[in-house]
Design a protein around this motif. Structure first.
Motif, PDB file in Angstrom:
ATOM      1  N   LYS A 330      -0.523 -25.954  17.888  1.00 24.53           N
ATOM      2  CA  LYS A 330       0.568 -26.795  17.415  1.00 24.53           C
ATOM      3  C   LYS A 330       0.490 -28.158  18.096  1.00 24.53           C
ATOM      4  O   LYS A 330       0.274 -28.252  19.299  1.00 24.53           O
ATOM      5  N   SER A 331       0.702 -29.203  17.302  1.00 22.58           N
ATOM      6  CA  SER A 331       0.831 -30.540  17.864  1.00 22.58           C
ATOM      7  C   SER A 331       2.218 -30.661  18.471  1.00 22.58           C
ATOM      8  O   SER A 331       3.210 -30.286  17.841  1.00 22.58           O
ATOM      9  N   LEU A 332       2.274 -31.189  19.670  1.00 18.99           N
ATOM     10  CA  LEU A 332       3.556 -31.283  20.367  1.00 18.99           C
ATOM     11  C   LEU A 332       3.765 -32.732  20.783  1.00 18.99           C
ATOM     12  O   LEU A 332       3.219 -33.194  21.779  1.00 18.99           O
ATOM     13  N   HIS A 333       4.536 -33.443  19.977  1.00 18.42           N
ATOM     14  CA  HIS A 333       4.840 -34.846  20.267  1.00 18.42           C
ATOM     15  C   HIS A 333       6.166 -35.175  19.607  1.00 18.42           C
ATOM     16  O   HIS A 333       6.708 -34.391  18.800  1.00 18.42           O
ATOM     17  N   ALA A 334       6.715 -36.306  19.944  1.00 22.52           N
ATOM     18  CA  ALA A 334       8.066 -36.644  19.496  1.00 22.52           C
ATOM     19  C   ALA A 334       8.194 -36.692  17.979  1.00 22.52           C
ATOM     20  O   ALA A 334       9.273 -36.439  17.435  1.00 22.52           O
ATOM     21  N   GLY A 335       7.108 -36.991  17.294  1.00 23.78           N
ATOM     22  CA  GLY A 335       7.168 -37.119  15.841  1.00 23.78           C
ATOM     23  C   GLY A 335       7.518 -35.841  15.105  1.00 23.78           C
ATOM     24  O   GLY A 335       7.963 -35.890  13.953  1.00 23.78           O
ATOM     25  N   VAL A 336       7.349 -34.680  15.749  1.00 23.23           N
ATOM     26  CA  VAL A 336       7.631 -33.421  15.060  1.00 23.23           C
ATOM     27  C   VAL A 336       9.099 -33.011  15.197  1.00 23.23           C
ATOM     28  O   VAL A 336       9.549 -32.071  14.535  1.00 23.23           O
ATOM     29  N   ILE A 337       9.856 -33.694  16.047  1.00 19.79           N
ATOM     30  CA  ILE A 337      11.208 -33.231  16.371  1.00 19.79           C
ATOM     31  C   ILE A 337      12.183 -33.335  15.196  1.00 19.79           C
ATOM     32  O   ILE A 337      12.887 -32.361  14.890  1.00 19.79           O
ATOM     33  N   PRO A 338      12.283 -34.484  14.499  1.00 25.21           N
ATOM     34  CA  PRO A 338      13.290 -34.570  13.432  1.00 25.21           C
ATOM     35  C   PRO A 338      13.142 -33.494  12.367  1.00 25.21           C
ATOM     36  O   PRO A 338      14.133 -32.885  11.947  1.00 25.21           O
ATOM     37  N   ARG A 339      11.920 -33.236  11.945  1.00 20.19           N
ATOM     38  CA  ARG A 339      11.703 -32.200  10.931  1.00 20.19           C
ATOM     39  C   ARG A 339      12.107 -30.825  11.469  1.00 20.19           C
ATOM     40  O   ARG A 339      12.696 -30.004  10.748  1.00 20.19           O
ATOM     41  N   ALA A 340      11.804 -30.558  12.737  1.00 19.84           N
ATOM     42  CA  ALA A 340      12.159 -29.268  13.325  1.00 19.84           C
ATOM     43  C   ALA A 340      13.670 -29.070  13.357  1.00 19.84           C
ATOM     44  O   ALA A 340      14.175 -27.973  13.105  1.00 19.84           O
ATOM     45  N   VAL A 341      14.406 -30.133  13.675  1.00 17.02           N
ATOM     46  CA  VAL A 341      15.870 -30.041  13.700  1.00 17.02           C
ATOM     47  C   VAL A 341      16.406 -29.690  12.314  1.00 17.02           C
ATOM     48  O   VAL A 341      17.213 -28.761  12.149  1.00 17.02           O
ATOM     49  N   ASP A 342      15.950 -30.419  11.307  1.00 15.59           N
ATOM     50  CA  ASP A 342      16.467 -30.186   9.961  1.00 15.59           C
ATOM     51  C   ASP A 342      16.029 -28.832   9.410  1.00 15.59           C
ATOM     52  O   ASP A 342      16.806 -28.139   8.734  1.00 15.59           O
ATOM     53  N   ASP A 343      14.804 -28.432   9.687  1.00 13.60           N
ATOM     54  CA  ASP A 343      14.339 -27.128   9.207  1.00 13.60           C
ATOM     55  C   ASP A 343      15.141 -25.996   9.854  1.00 13.60           C
ATOM     56  O   ASP A 343      15.470 -25.003   9.199  1.00 13.60           O
ATOM     57  N   TYR A 344      15.454 -26.147  11.147  1.00 17.29           N
ATOM     58  CA  TYR A 344      16.253 -25.122  11.812  1.00 17.29           C
ATOM     59  C   TYR A 344      17.581 -24.944  11.082  1.00 17.29           C
ATOM     60  O   TYR A 344      17.993 -23.817  10.774  1.00 17.29           O
ATOM     61  N   TRP A 345      18.277 -26.038  10.808  1.00 21.89           N
ATOM     62  CA  TRP A 345      19.597 -25.938  10.178  1.00 21.89           C
ATOM     63  C   TRP A 345      19.494 -25.453   8.743  1.00 21.89           C
ATOM     64  O   TRP A 345      20.392 -24.756   8.243  1.00 21.89           O
ATOM     65  N   GLN A 346      18.418 -25.783   8.068  1.00 18.88           N
ATOM     66  CA  GLN A 346      18.228 -25.271   6.707  1.00 18.88           C
ATOM     67  C   GLN A 346      18.089 -23.747   6.728  1.00 18.88           C
ATOM     68  O   GLN A 346      18.747 -23.037   5.947  1.00 18.88           O
ATOM     69  N   PHE A 347      17.255 -23.237   7.634  1.00 19.26           N
ATOM     70  CA  PHE A 347      17.054 -21.788   7.718  1.00 19.26           C
ATOM     71  C   PHE A 347      18.315 -21.090   8.228  1.00 19.26           C
ATOM     72  O   PHE A 347      18.616 -19.972   7.813  1.00 19.26           O
ATOM     73  N   ARG A 348      19.050 -21.742   9.127  1.00 15.29           N
ATOM     74  CA  ARG A 348      20.291 -21.147   9.623  1.00 15.29           C
ATOM     75  C   ARG A 348      21.324 -21.046   8.497  1.00 15.29           C
ATOM     76  O   ARG A 348      22.053 -20.054   8.394  1.00 15.29           O
ATOM     77  N   GLY A 349      21.383 -22.064   7.653  1.00 17.75           N
ATOM     78  CA  GLY A 349      22.315 -22.038   6.537  1.00 17.75           C
ATOM     79  C   GLY A 349      22.009 -20.953   5.530  1.00 17.75           C
ATOM     80  O   GLY A 349      22.910 -20.409   4.877  1.00 17.75           O
ATOM     81  N   GLN A 350      20.729 -20.604   5.385  1.00 22.28           N
ATOM     82  CA  GLN A 350      20.312 -19.599   4.411  1.00 22.28           C
ATOM     83  C   GLN A 350      20.541 -18.168   4.904  1.00 22.28           C
ATOM     84  O   GLN A 350      20.648 -17.240   4.100  1.00 22.28           O
ATOM     85  N   LEU A 351      20.620 -17.995   6.217  1.00 20.65           N
ATOM     86  CA  LEU A 351      20.520 -16.654   6.806  1.00 20.65           C
ATOM     87  C   LEU A 351      21.583 -15.686   6.294  1.00 20.65           C
ATOM     88  O   LEU A 351      21.274 -14.544   5.935  1.00 20.65           O
ATOM     89  N   ALA A 352      22.832 -16.110   6.258  1.00 20.88           N
ATOM     90  CA  ALA A 352      23.922 -15.182   5.932  1.00 20.88           C
ATOM     91  C   ALA A 352      23.810 -14.622   4.513  1.00 20.88           C
ATOM     92  O   ALA A 352      24.258 -13.496   4.255  1.00 20.88           O
ATOM     93  N   GLU A 353      23.212 -15.383   3.598  1.00 19.74           N
ATOM     94  CA  GLU A 353      23.143 -14.953   2.205  1.00 19.74           C
ATOM     95  C   GLU A 353      21.840 -14.221   1.873  1.00 19.74           C
ATOM     96  O   GLU A 353      21.672 -13.740   0.747  1.00 19.74           O
ATOM     97  N   GLN A 354      20.935 -14.119   2.819  1.00 27.82           N
ATOM     98  CA  GLN A 354      19.642 -13.499   2.530  1.00 27.82           C
ATOM     99  C   GLN A 354      19.721 -11.977   2.601  1.00 27.82           C
ATOM    100  O   GLN A 354      20.458 -11.426   3.429  1.00 27.82           O
ATOM    101  N   PRO A 355      18.943 -11.270   1.767  1.00 31.31           N
ATOM    102  CA  PRO A 355      18.833  -9.824   1.935  1.00 31.31           C
ATOM    103  C   PRO A 355      18.133  -9.521   3.260  1.00 31.31           C
ATOM    104  O   PRO A 355      17.465 -10.390   3.838  1.00 31.31           O
ATOM    105  N   LEU A 356      18.261  -8.294   3.732  1.00 33.92           N
ATOM    106  CA  LEU A 356      17.786  -7.940   5.061  1.00 33.92           C
ATOM    107  C   LEU A 356      16.312  -8.247   5.263  1.00 33.92           C
ATOM    108  O   LEU A 356      15.914  -8.778   6.305  1.00 33.92           O
TER     109      LEU A 356
END
Length: 535
Positions: A330-356
């Motif tokens: 994995k590349s680890l530099h500041a440029g990857v942070i914004p996408r990681a933040v938004d992807d986290y919240w997108q997946f968190r928002g989906q979790l409650a409605e997903q099947p097991l």
């Protein structure tokens, strides 16, 4: 969700923590150790340096496997041991510590027997760094048991395991010597005695005099022959032997390690077998790379530290970024942070409605369980994306303040109060820092081309007739329709939106423009358009 349903889903889940946990199920088919003790997970730490992002990822990933195993077995007892190899001799003075001359006087001595160069009130260099490790792990809420190598050696807790090494000294040499260069092999010994005169950990040939009493013979640094005990902290073991001994003595069932330790894992596994034990299950993970694709090195300082990530992003986003594909670099530099933040919240928002079955493949399901917060926050979303927040801050400029950002958020967010949106407020702070350090210094808004200028004039005219509270969707449709009009000559809508980003935001990428206009305000957006047309 019942335990039975979770166990059934976990047995077939393709999420990598469950794949790793199933290795342990093969080791213990009923999910329990025969001796009735908890299944032991281990992570290792070398306290010659401060904890870093590699330390975090190893503890996090191991915890993910631990929690997956507990889910797979309906709650089998487990332990996580965070082991500090503080009996290791200091080989070189680290570049990033004070009082280097002080450390240079103690080269070769165990890290736990060297003064603290930070002069922070700790009894040793290792004690200082061990305290930092524990504070570091506590900050992220990890459940672990700290074990110090020095304390285990000094208290005699490793003595029986050391006798095992002394009894099998030749068998261990038979494993190790063929892997060493001739010069190294000539002085190699599985046991490293501590000099009675200097206190240094010695790399010298050692003769086993009596394995049961722990007596060894060697030549000290002053040339004198010494016969002394190897027990009670008077010796330690070579790295690969020490690793194997630890696995056996602590009953370690699972430990992952980096690709750079692949060979060490092979040899240590063989030695563990000689000692009557068994190599743990585990995963060999790939290492982090910098923005140029080069391996991250602490001495080069070309990586991203935990503190830097948390300055520009969130704890959860770091875990999210680390979660996928541990066998891929994995590349680890500041440029990857914004996408990681938004992807986290997108997946968190989906979790409650997903099947097991989908939940078990969602990184957030695993991350929430690492600190016993299973399900907490599932379904939560942010009222604006981090990318949109960065665009807003970028337009406001390097001198933007938290209060200014919240005043604009009032255009878009109901109850725009930091107290009502604490997670968003944290991201306002990190967005301001990210803009200050990475966006503002290089921000250049380009002059529009002829067709972009014509389309911007049309956008400005249409905006002039709208109410200030026009919805983001209405604004987005309007922008979209302008880009489709043949008279403006855009080859694709992508070209139109990229033109908007370059001329209004000074970026090659950007948000949904309807959302941005609603957030920034119609009047303010018209001012941006006027400035672009003036260029």
């Amino acid at each position: 969700m019942t335990d039975d349903a979770l166990i059934e889903a976990a047995r077939v889940s393709k999420a990598w923590p469950f794949e790793e946990a199933r290795k342990l199920l093969k080791r213990y088919p009923d999910g329990r150790r025969p001796d009735g003790q908890p299944v032991v997970f281990e992570t290792g730490y070398g306290p010659s340096g401060l904890p870093h992002i590699g330390t975090f990822q190893e503890v996090l990933r191991t915890t993910l496997v631990r929690r997956a195993f507990e889910a797979l077995t309906g709650g089998a007892p487990t332990r996580l041991v965070a082991f500090s190899d503080d009996m290791d001799g200091l080989r070189k003075v680290p570049d990033n510590v004070p009082n280097q001359a002080l450390l240079a006087q103690h080269l070769g001595k165990p890290l736990s027997r060297i003064p603290d160069p930070f002069e922070a009130g700790f009894p040793s260099f290792a004690a200082h760094n061990n305290a930092k490790l524990r504070a570091f792990l506590d900050r992220f809420g990890f459940d672990y048991e700290f074990v110090s190598s020095s304390e285990m050696y000094n208290a005699g807790a490793f003595d029986e395991a050391l006798r095992g090494v002394l009894r099998t000294n030749q068998a261990i040499l038979d494993i190790m010597l063929p892997t060493l260069r001739a010069e190294r092999a000539a002085t190699y010994s599985p046991i490293l005695p501590v000099s009675p005169t200097t206190g240094a950990v010695l790399q010298v040939p050692v003769e086993v005099v009596d394995a049961e009493s722990g007596t060894i013979r060697f030549t000290d640094e002053n040339g004198e022959a010494v016969e002394q005990s190897a027990l009670g902290g008077m010796s330690k073991l070579q790295w690969k032997v020490d690793w194997a001994m630890r696995w056996v003595a602590l009953g370690v069932d699972y430990e992952m390690y980096g690709k750079d330790l692949t060979d060490s894992g092979v040899q240590s596994g063989k030695i563990a077998q000689v000692l009557g034990g068994r190599k743990p299950e585990g995963l060999i993970y790939e290492l982090f790379l910098d923005a140029n694709g080069e391996k991250i090195s602490k001495s080069k300082g070309n990586g991203l530290t935990i503190e830097e990530w948390l300055t520009y992003g969130s704890e959860e986003s770091l875990g999210f970024y680390i979660f996928p594909n541990p066998k891929s670099a994995k590349s680890l530099h500041a440029g990857v942070i914004p996408r990681a933040v938004d992807d986290y919240w997108q997946f968190r928002g989906q979790l409650a409605e997903q099947p097991l079955d989908k939940q078990l493949g969602n990184p957030v399901w695993h991350l929430l369980r690492t600190t016993d917060k299973a399900g907490e926050g599932a379904g939560d979303t942010l009222p604006v994306t981090y990318a949109l927040l960065l665009n807003l801050v970028g337009v406001l400029g390097a001198g933007a303040t938290r209060e200014q950002v919240w005043s604009y958020l009032g255009n878009y967010v109901g109850d725009a109060d930091p107290a009502a949106h604490p997670e968003l407020d944290k991201l306002v702070g990190t967005a301001l820092a990210y803009n200050r350090d990475f966006i503002a210094p290089g921000l250049v808004r380009q002059a529009p081309t002829a067709n972009e200028a014509a389309a911007l004039r049309e956008l400005d005219q249409q905006l002039s007739g709208l109410e200030p509270d026009t919805s983001a969707e209405t604004l987005q449709t309007m922008v979209y329709e302008i880009g489709k009009r043949e008279e403006f000559g855009f080859a694709s809508l992508r070209d139109w939106f990229q033109g908007l980003y370059r001329t209004l935001l000074g970026s090659d990428q950007g948000p949904r423009m309807g959302s941005f206009i609603a957030l920034y305000g119609i009047a303010n957006t018209r001012q941006l358009i006027a400035e672009a047309l003036a260029r």
